[in-house]
Design an enzyme around this catalytic site. Structure first.
Site, PDB file in Angstrom:
ATOM      1  N   GLY A 178      16.060  12.975  16.961  1.00 50.75           N
ATOM      2  CA  GLY A 178      17.172  13.748  16.436  1.00 50.75           C
ATOM      3  C   GLY A 178      18.336  13.859  17.401  1.00 50.75           C
ATOM      4  N   GLY A 187      12.559  10.637  12.681  1.00 50.96           N
ATOM      5  CA  GLY A 187      13.282  11.876  12.445  1.00 50.96           C
ATOM      6  C   GLY A 187      12.728  13.061  13.216  1.00 50.96           C
ATOM      7  N   TYR A 188      11.856  12.800  14.191  1.00 52.86           N
ATOM      8  CA  TYR A 188      11.281  13.874  15.002  1.00 52.86           C
ATOM      9  C   TYR A 188      12.284  14.342  16.053  1.00 52.86           C
ATOM     10  CZ  TYR A 188       6.833  12.519  12.823  1.00 52.86           C
ATOM     11  OH  TYR A 188       5.826  12.242  11.926  1.00 52.86           O
ATOM     12  N   LEU A 189      11.869  15.258  16.885  1.00 50.99           N
ATOM     13  CA  LEU A 189      12.807  15.985  17.737  1.00 50.99           C
ATOM     14  C   LEU A 189      13.614  15.079  18.663  1.00 50.99           C
ATOM     15  CD1 LEU A 189      12.428  19.411  19.293  1.00 50.99           C
ATOM     16  CD2 LEU A 189      13.026  17.549  20.819  1.00 50.99           C
ATOM     17  N   ALA A 206      11.279   8.496  17.246  1.00 52.66           N
ATOM     18  CA  ALA A 206      11.484   7.885  15.934  1.00 52.66           C
ATOM     19  C   ALA A 206      11.136   8.887  14.846  1.00 52.66           C
ATOM     20  CB  ALA A 206      10.623   6.624  15.798  1.00 52.66           C
TER      21      ALA A 206
END
Length: 637
Positions: A539, A534-536, A532
């Site tokens: 993404g 916007g983390y890796l 969640a």
């Protein structure tokens, strides 16, 4: 002031009454394409709060309306052969046709000119020479569409398919009926509105409607179908039709309600799903607000600015509650495994307008039944932390590095990076092989009777940022290189990440696996992976941030492949409960939606994930968040 109102529904008529009452010199004309005795629909419902506003606005109209009211204070829920009743809700209803007759008579008494059976085909000339032009012409407003560029309308279908019937079965409560069929679940919203008639709305999801063949049935055949389906509830009574065809509810929203001297009123400005019964209420309250604005301001521009400022926030709250209610009924079949009392409590609290505390005031007997079913009344948590109690489990966001659990049942760690380049900022903790340190933190929680949850992740494109105390997502002046699924920077000024190659993919996967091993060795009770914010790993899931052309990019199945590989690798070394924090909705028109989130959650469950902690937004900096009361509750459901 010369006023031209298009539409002789409750909103237009009531505004004409209030403006004329305020200043008899106003020249007011109401234009309507239908005859005066034509109406569609059956009864309309008012709350006690709305009745107070009508009483204060025009007492004579209020008296005439309330003299013919059907009143009740109970909600009945007929479900799985049981009848559950909740009291203390305070409703009143009137036949729509009777309401319009009262408003028309009051208009004539005050000198309002009513022009019926006058169909306005060309909106260009309507209201020529008027100081104020009011679009009160409903969901498909002609004036609104003529000025669509200015008003910015959004009109979209909402909820399932429904047909609005009447019946001579006289009810004594607002009644919800549920009937499971071979095609799917049908539900009814029904309530009395005069001495011998009740509204009877039949609703179902569109796939159920199609499976039952209702999409191809005639009006007569569909009435017969519904009469047969709810024969036991109708008790020998027939369904009555008044253009009672199946349709979709249209949710109307406008960026602004005013343009020059033209203003939107009622359904032309906004709608709220019928499951909370607020359409006519909102329309007449609009009229009260607009009339009051002309009392405060004598010029049209100032009055319209004031009207919009007063009403838009109020309507936005009602629309949100209606949206939650419509969503509940769209997915209500997912709740049919619940025992009747829990099912009824879920239904009563579906929109957020009524919660446990409010229901306890309205109907303490029913609330006691709910509390008894859930194991007794809730006990106040420790005042120093005031975490939320979920059954017997207390959750706190207290950082795992900083001391004891202080009465918590489960201590969640903050975000912990699996590698140094996976930190969000320099102060993000890193799982750097410090088994003894993590074991000590876990032991501290265990010593106080708490469980310990470790949250692992990799910041990806949101990494190399300044600490949050300096501001959110501000880049470090001399930060470290960041990795991501694709070369998509998170926000303005941040570094463009390097797309992960085969070596990167293998190394990050190994880092998550090593982190899970360390967690197991340290005695952690629950491990959570961050998909969640916007983390890796998140993404990879979203089309906004994954532009890869290899096996890890493209269609939804391919985008999920790498996060699932990480989950599978972790599962080989971690046998305890596994949680995932998951972005279930990107809150962006080109991103993942809630249906995508449900599908991804199902795939994760198949790979051994036992808990989804729901998140939304933050996939890209320009998402449009929906922070509000009961934030994400509907999505989690």
């Amino acid at each position: 002031m010369r006023v031209a109102i298009l539409g002789a529904g409750p909103a237009g008529l009531y505004l004409a009454i209030l403006l004329k009452k305020t200043n008899p010199a106003h020249e007011i004309t109401v234009t309507e394409r239908n005859p005066p005795d034509a109406t569609f629909g059956w009864g309309v419902v008012f709350s006690q709060e709305t009745l107070g506003a009508l009483r204060d606005a025009d007492y004579q109209t209020y008296q005439e309306i309330t003299d013919t009211f059907a009143r009740w204070d109970a909600i009945d829920i007929r479900y799985r052969g049981e009848l559950l009743r909740s009291r203390g809700h305070g409703f009143a209803a009137i036949a729509r046709k009777r309401l319009l007759a009262i408003l028309q008579a009051r208009c004539r008494e005050l000198g309002v000119h009513l022009c019926f059976e006058s169909d306005v085909v060309d909106p260009v000339g309507f209201g020529a020479g008027a100081d104020l032009v009011v679009a009160a012409d409903g969901v498909r407003s002609l004036l609104r569409e003529h000025h669509a560029t200015a008003f910015g309308p959004t009109v979209v279908p909402q909820g399932g398919k429904y047909a609005w019937f009447g019946t001579h079965l006289v009810l004594d409560a607002f009644t919800f009926l549920f009937r499971q069929t071979e095609y799917g679940l049908f539900q009814v919203h029904s309530y009395p509105f005069d001495e011998d008639t009740s509204t009877f709305i039949v609703e179902c999801p569109e796939p159920t409607w199609q499976a039952a063949g209702l999409d191809t049935m005639s009006e007569v055949d569909s009435i017969a179908f519904c009469e047969d389906l709810f024969a036991a509830d109708l008790r020998g009574h027939k369904l009555l039709s008044n253009r009672s065809t199946w349709q979709s509810f249209l949710r109307v929203h406008n960026k602004t309600w005013r343009h020059g001297n033209v203003v939107l009123l009622g359904d032309a400005a906004h709608t709220a799903h019928f499951s909370i019964g607020s359409g006519t209420k909102l329309a007449m309250e609009d009229a009260v607000a607009l009339a009051n604005s002309f009392v405060r301001y004598k010029d049209v521009p100032s009055a319209l600015v004031d009207y919009e400022a007063q009403r838009q926030p109020v309507v936005a709250r009602f629309q949100q509650a209606a949206d939650d209610s419509a969503d509940y009924f769209r997915r209500v079949s997912h709740h049919t495994h619940l025992e009747p009392v829990r099912f009824a409590f879920n239904l009563l609290t579906r929109s957020g307008r009524i919660g446990h505390a409010e229901l306890a005031v309205r109907d303490p007997v029913f609330t006691d039944r709910v509390d008894g079913l859930l194991g007794g009344r809730q006990v106040a948590p420790p005042p120093a932390f005031a975490p939320c109690r979920l059954g017997e489990l207390v959750l706190t966001n207290r950082i795992a590095r900083t001391g004891p659990a202080n009465g918590a049942g489960l201590v969640y760690s903050e975000f912990v990076a699996v590698r140094a380049d996976g930190r969000v900022s320099p102060d993000t903790p890193v799982l750097d092989g410090d088994r003894d340190g993590w074991a000590a933190r876990v032991a501290s929680a265990h010593a106080e009777g708490a469980k310990f949850a470790l949250c692992l992740g990799h910041a990806g494109a949101r990494g190399s940022s300044r600490p949050a105390v300096d501001g959110i997502d501000l880049p470090l002046p001399d930060g470290w290189p960041v990795l991501a699924a694709s070369a998509v920077r998170y926000g303005p000024g941040q570094a463009v990440p390097r797309p992960m190659n085969g070596v990167d993919l293998a190394e990050v996967l190994a880092a998550f696996t090593s982190g899970a091993e360390l967690a197991a060795d340290a005695g952690v009770d629950l491990l959570e992976l961050d998909l969640a914010h916007g983390y890796l790993l998140a993404g990879f899931l979203s089309p906004l941030t994954n532009h890869r052309t290899d096996e890890y990019g493209g269609d939804p199945v391919a985008r999920l492949r790498y996060p699932l590989a990480v989950v599978d690798a972790v599962r080989t070394v971690w046998q305890q409960p596994l949680s995932v924090c998951l972005t279930v909705d990107d809150w962006h028109r080109k991103g993942l939606g809630l249906d995508d989130g449900v599908r991804i959650a199902g795939c994760l469950a198949e790979h051994g994930v036992g808990l989804i902690r729901v998140s939304a937004g933050q996939t890209v900096a320009e998402c449009q968040p929906e922070y509000r009361r009961r934030f994400l509750t509907g999505a989690a459901d």
